[in-house]
Design an enzyme around this catalytic site. Sequence first.
Site, PDB file in Angstrom:
ATOM      1  N   HIS A 186      52.585  26.136  18.338  1.00 25.84           N
ATOM      2  CA  HIS A 186      53.774  27.007  18.331  1.00 25.84           C
ATOM      3  C   HIS A 186      54.177  27.510  19.723  1.00 25.84           C
ATOM      4  O   HIS A 186      54.186  28.701  19.990  1.00 25.84           O
ATOM      5  CB  HIS A 186      53.608  28.194  17.357  1.00 25.84           C
ATOM      6  CG  HIS A 186      52.283  28.891  17.386  1.00 25.84           C
ATOM      7  ND1 HIS A 186      51.694  29.378  18.525  1.00 25.84           N
ATOM      8  CD2 HIS A 186      51.431  29.178  16.376  1.00 25.84           C
ATOM      9  CE1 HIS A 186      50.557  29.929  18.204  1.00 25.84           C
ATOM     10  NE2 HIS A 186      50.362  29.828  16.924  1.00 25.84           N
ATOM     11  N   LYS A 239      40.365  25.070  15.465  1.00 24.47           N
ATOM     12  CA  LYS A 239      41.378  26.024  15.925  1.00 24.47           C
ATOM     13  C   LYS A 239      40.758  27.090  16.811  1.00 24.47           C
ATOM     14  O   LYS A 239      39.789  27.750  16.426  1.00 24.47           O
ATOM     15  CB  LYS A 239      42.043  26.688  14.705  1.00 24.47           C
ATOM     16  CG  LYS A 239      43.079  27.744  15.046  1.00 24.47           C
ATOM     17  CD  LYS A 239      44.351  27.138  15.627  1.00 24.47           C
ATOM     18  CE  LYS A 239      45.294  28.208  16.175  1.00 24.47           C
ATOM     19  NZ  LYS A 239      46.371  28.561  15.267  1.00 24.47           N
ATOM     20  N   HIS A 288      50.052  27.807   7.285  1.00 23.37           N
ATOM     21  CA  HIS A 288      49.173  28.795   6.638  1.00 23.37           C
ATOM     22  C   HIS A 288      49.411  28.757   5.133  1.00 23.37           C
ATOM     23  O   HIS A 288      50.518  29.017   4.674  1.00 23.37           O
ATOM     24  CB  HIS A 288      49.475  30.206   7.163  1.00 23.37           C
ATOM     25  CG  HIS A 288      49.195  30.350   8.613  1.00 23.37           C
ATOM     26  ND1 HIS A 288      47.969  30.761   9.109  1.00 23.37           N
ATOM     27  CD2 HIS A 288      49.974  30.098   9.695  1.00 23.37           C
ATOM     28  CE1 HIS A 288      48.019  30.767  10.437  1.00 23.37           C
ATOM     29  NE2 HIS A 288      49.218  30.369  10.817  1.00 23.37           N
ATOM     30  N   LEU A 289      48.360  28.417   4.399  1.00 22.00           N
ATOM     31  CA  LEU A 289      48.493  28.358   2.934  1.00 22.00           C
ATOM     32  C   LEU A 289      47.807  29.529   2.243  1.00 22.00           C
ATOM     33  O   LEU A 289      47.993  29.707   1.037  1.00 22.00           O
ATOM     34  CB  LEU A 289      47.907  27.050   2.388  1.00 22.00           C
ATOM     35  CG  LEU A 289      48.742  25.780   2.557  1.00 22.00           C
ATOM     36  CD1 LEU A 289      48.005  24.581   1.965  1.00 22.00           C
ATOM     37  CD2 LEU A 289      50.117  25.925   1.922  1.00 22.00           C
ATOM     38  N   ARG A 290      46.978  30.297   2.977  1.00 21.88           N
ATOM     39  CA  ARG A 290      46.243  31.424   2.379  1.00 21.88           C
ATOM     40  C   ARG A 290      45.338  30.931   1.239  1.00 21.88           C
ATOM     41  O   ARG A 290      44.919  29.800   1.217  1.00 21.88           O
ATOM     42  CB  ARG A 290      47.195  32.533   1.884  1.00 21.88           C
ATOM     43  CG  ARG A 290      48.324  32.908   2.831  1.00 21.88           C
ATOM     44  CD  ARG A 290      47.837  33.433   4.170  1.00 21.88           C
ATOM     45  NE  ARG A 290      48.954  34.008   4.921  1.00 21.88           N
ATOM     46  CZ  ARG A 290      49.004  34.088   6.240  1.00 21.88           C
ATOM     47  NH1 ARG A 290      48.022  33.630   6.991  1.00 21.88           N
ATOM     48  NH2 ARG A 290      50.025  34.647   6.841  1.00 21.88           N
ATOM     49  N   LEU A 347      53.947  35.751  15.677  1.00 19.45           N
ATOM     50  CA  LEU A 347      53.227  35.592  16.941  1.00 19.45           C
ATOM     51  C   LEU A 347      53.004  34.115  17.203  1.00 19.45           C
ATOM     52  O   LEU A 347      52.627  33.394  16.273  1.00 19.45           O
ATOM     53  CB  LEU A 347      51.877  36.323  16.884  1.00 19.45           C
ATOM     54  CG  LEU A 347      52.000  37.851  16.968  1.00 19.45           C
ATOM     55  CD1 LEU A 347      50.661  38.501  16.680  1.00 19.45           C
ATOM     56  CD2 LEU A 347      52.532  38.296  18.327  1.00 19.45           C
ATOM     57  N   HIS A 372      53.424  36.457   4.140  1.00 18.92           N
ATOM     58  CA  HIS A 372      52.851  37.784   3.888  1.00 18.92           C
ATOM     59  C   HIS A 372      53.740  38.400   2.817  1.00 18.92           C
ATOM     60  O   HIS A 372      54.959  38.189   2.837  1.00 18.92           O
ATOM     61  CB  HIS A 372      52.912  38.667   5.140  1.00 18.92           C
ATOM     62  CG  HIS A 372      52.050  38.197   6.265  1.00 18.92           C
ATOM     63  ND1 HIS A 372      50.702  38.476   6.356  1.00 18.92           N
ATOM     64  CD2 HIS A 372      52.344  37.462   7.356  1.00 18.92           C
ATOM     65  CE1 HIS A 372      50.206  37.936   7.459  1.00 18.92           C
ATOM     66  NE2 HIS A 372      51.184  37.306   8.084  1.00 18.92           N
ATOM     67  N   HIS A 376      51.105  22.489  11.415  1.00 19.02           N
ATOM     68  CA  HIS A 376      50.551  23.851  11.560  1.00 19.02           C
ATOM     69  C   HIS A 376      51.069  24.688  10.404  1.00 19.02           C
ATOM     70  O   HIS A 376      52.237  25.073  10.365  1.00 19.02           O
ATOM     71  CB  HIS A 376      50.992  24.472  12.896  1.00 19.02           C
ATOM     72  CG  HIS A 376      50.423  25.843  13.128  1.00 19.02           C
ATOM     73  ND1 HIS A 376      49.776  26.196  14.286  1.00 19.02           N
ATOM     74  CD2 HIS A 376      50.407  26.953  12.359  1.00 19.02           C
ATOM     75  CE1 HIS A 376      49.388  27.446  14.209  1.00 19.02           C
ATOM     76  NE2 HIS A 376      49.763  27.937  13.051  1.00 19.02           N
ATOM     77  N   ASN A 404      42.517  30.658   9.190  1.00 17.87           N
ATOM     78  CA  ASN A 404      42.332  32.110   9.405  1.00 17.87           C
ATOM     79  C   ASN A 404      42.380  32.893   8.098  1.00 17.87           C
ATOM     80  O   ASN A 404      43.149  33.831   7.933  1.00 17.87           O
ATOM     81  CB  ASN A 404      43.354  32.665  10.412  1.00 17.87           C
ATOM     82  CG  ASN A 404      44.801  32.524   9.965  1.00 17.87           C
ATOM     83  OD1 ASN A 404      45.130  31.636   9.192  1.00 17.87           O
ATOM     84  ND2 ASN A 404      45.659  33.394  10.461  1.00 17.87           N
ATOM     85  N   ALA A 426      52.551  39.807  11.272  1.00 21.31           N
ATOM     86  CA  ALA A 426      53.274  38.742  11.986  1.00 21.31           C
ATOM     87  C   ALA A 426      53.337  37.499  11.116  1.00 21.31           C
ATOM     88  O   ALA A 426      52.321  37.088  10.553  1.00 21.31           O
ATOM     89  CB  ALA A 426      52.552  38.419  13.285  1.00 21.31           C
ATOM     90  N   HIS A 464      45.799  28.689  19.791  1.00 20.71           N
ATOM     91  CA  HIS A 464      46.751  29.806  19.760  1.00 20.71           C
ATOM     92  C   HIS A 464      46.812  30.287  21.204  1.00 20.71           C
ATOM     93  O   HIS A 464      45.929  30.997  21.663  1.00 20.71           O
ATOM     94  CB  HIS A 464      46.299  30.920  18.814  1.00 20.71           C
ATOM     95  CG  HIS A 464      47.301  32.035  18.746  1.00 20.71           C
ATOM     96  ND1 HIS A 464      48.117  32.247  17.671  1.00 20.71           N
ATOM     97  CD2 HIS A 464      47.670  32.951  19.669  1.00 20.71           C
ATOM     98  CE1 HIS A 464      48.932  33.255  17.921  1.00 20.71           C
ATOM     99  NE2 HIS A 464      48.670  33.710  19.122  1.00 20.71           N
ATOM    100  N   ASP A 520      54.198  26.689  11.289  1.00 19.58           N
ATOM    101  CA  ASP A 520      53.535  27.999  11.309  1.00 19.58           C
ATOM    102  C   ASP A 520      54.082  28.877  10.189  1.00 19.58           C
ATOM    103  O   ASP A 520      54.127  30.096  10.323  1.00 19.58           O
ATOM    104  CB  ASP A 520      53.691  28.685  12.683  1.00 19.58           C
ATOM    105  CG  ASP A 520      52.664  29.801  12.876  1.00 19.58           C
ATOM    106  OD1 ASP A 520      51.698  29.880  12.098  1.00 19.58           O
ATOM    107  OD2 ASP A 520      52.840  30.607  13.816  1.00 19.58           O
TER     108      ASP A 520
HETATM  109  O1  DOR Z   1      53.076  34.865  13.132  1.00 21.17           O
HETATM  110  C1  DOR Z   1      51.947  34.458  12.936  1.00 21.17           C
HETATM  111  N1  DOR Z   1      51.357  34.542  11.721  1.00 21.17           N
HETATM  112  N2  DOR Z   1      51.245  33.954  13.963  1.00 21.17           N
HETATM  113  C2  DOR Z   1      49.960  33.634  13.849  1.00 21.17           C
HETATM  114  O2  DOR Z   1      49.396  33.208  14.809  1.00 21.17           O
HETATM  115  C3  DOR Z   1      49.231  33.876  12.589  1.00 21.17           C
HETATM  116  C4  DOR Z   1      50.120  33.883  11.452  1.00 21.17           C
HETATM  117  C5  DOR Z   1      49.470  34.441  10.206  1.00 21.17           C
HETATM  118  O3  DOR Z   1      48.363  34.021   9.874  1.00 21.17           O
HETATM  119  O4  DOR Z   1      50.081  35.286   9.555  1.00 21.17           O
HETATM  120 ZN    ZN Z   2      49.775  29.986  12.756  1.00 16.66          ZN
END
Ligand code: DOR
Ligand code: ZN
Length: 347
Positions: free
Chosen positions: A175, A100, A16-18, A220, A252, A14, A42, A264, A137, A248
Amino acid sequence: MTQEILIRRPDDWHLHLRDGAMLQGILPETARHFARAIIMPNLVPPVVTGEQAAAYRDRILAALPKGMTFTPLMTLYLTEGTDPADVAAAAESGLVKAVKLYPAGATTNSHSGVRDLDKVMPVLEKMAEIGLPLCTHGEVTTAEVDIFDREAVFIDTVLDPLRCRLPELRVVMEHITTEEGATYAAEGGPNLGATITTHHLIINRNHILVGGIKPHYYCLPVAKREKHRLALRRAATSGKSCYFLGTDSAPHVDALKEHACGCAGCFTATNTMALLAHVFEEDSALDKLEAFASLNGPAFYGLPVNDEKIRLVKHELAQTFPEKIITEAGPVTVFNPGYPVHWAVEA
Ligand code: DOR
Ligand code: ZN
């Protein structure tokens, strides 16, 4: 005295690479240690179709520095307009490894998510038929439900009814943050798995709030009470096949974390393996780290384990990690556990 362990190269189930400059800046942090990762969809706009997932995969591979090997395992973002045939084609081609489910409004960029599960039943039925996992989620978004209860309520009111209705559907509880989540996953049989993040093994809600608000610990689902953190530690270090690592790691830029309405996400890609070695050693479970980080995930997803190994070394001196990763999108703060860590990944 130095101590070392050798484990199969881990995967992150799990991540996030953006995109764009952020992707470029943070991808090496994961690719340095991990062979593969399940890539969250996302983005803005979200990765909904097979075509979009193929284009995103190509952007990830183009951002990979020369000499690094890394395989992104793509996912599709489930919407009420998702076409079951498109999902099936993307899965059958080998491109997409999971879909997802974000309940609409649950977290970062989740507004295109699902409001009414009935509307996505044809997609879920197709996924059950072809064995494609649903990553959830697992939080309800109803305003009346306290944020600390949202996971437990999701299990009772959404996940369990869905699994009774469609028992063949393979589900990953992403998560998990509660004792209820860990227990439900353990009792769910072979079609149910759960990912656990590094940070939820380390912080509880006091770490976020006591002595001043710590925006870099806010994610989150939000970290819960200590008894839940301890339940997650027992789960991760148990070696049970239903639990596997999903960091996860969610970058940011600092300006958006240290903000009146902070985003988050904890960014743990850089030091996850060192932190896990610390955690597993503390719980006398170093022999279970490989199962959690390198074996249980591939088994759930029906993929081979990695051939390569990584070496984790415990040094006399505490190791240093970069405080921030500097990207062209801005600086990203690396998760700081708040205590010295003596472990490091070495070549
Ligand atoms: O903390 C989190 N950040 N929880 C998520 O479900 C999404 C993620 C994000 O994309 O920043
Ligand atoms: Zn996530």
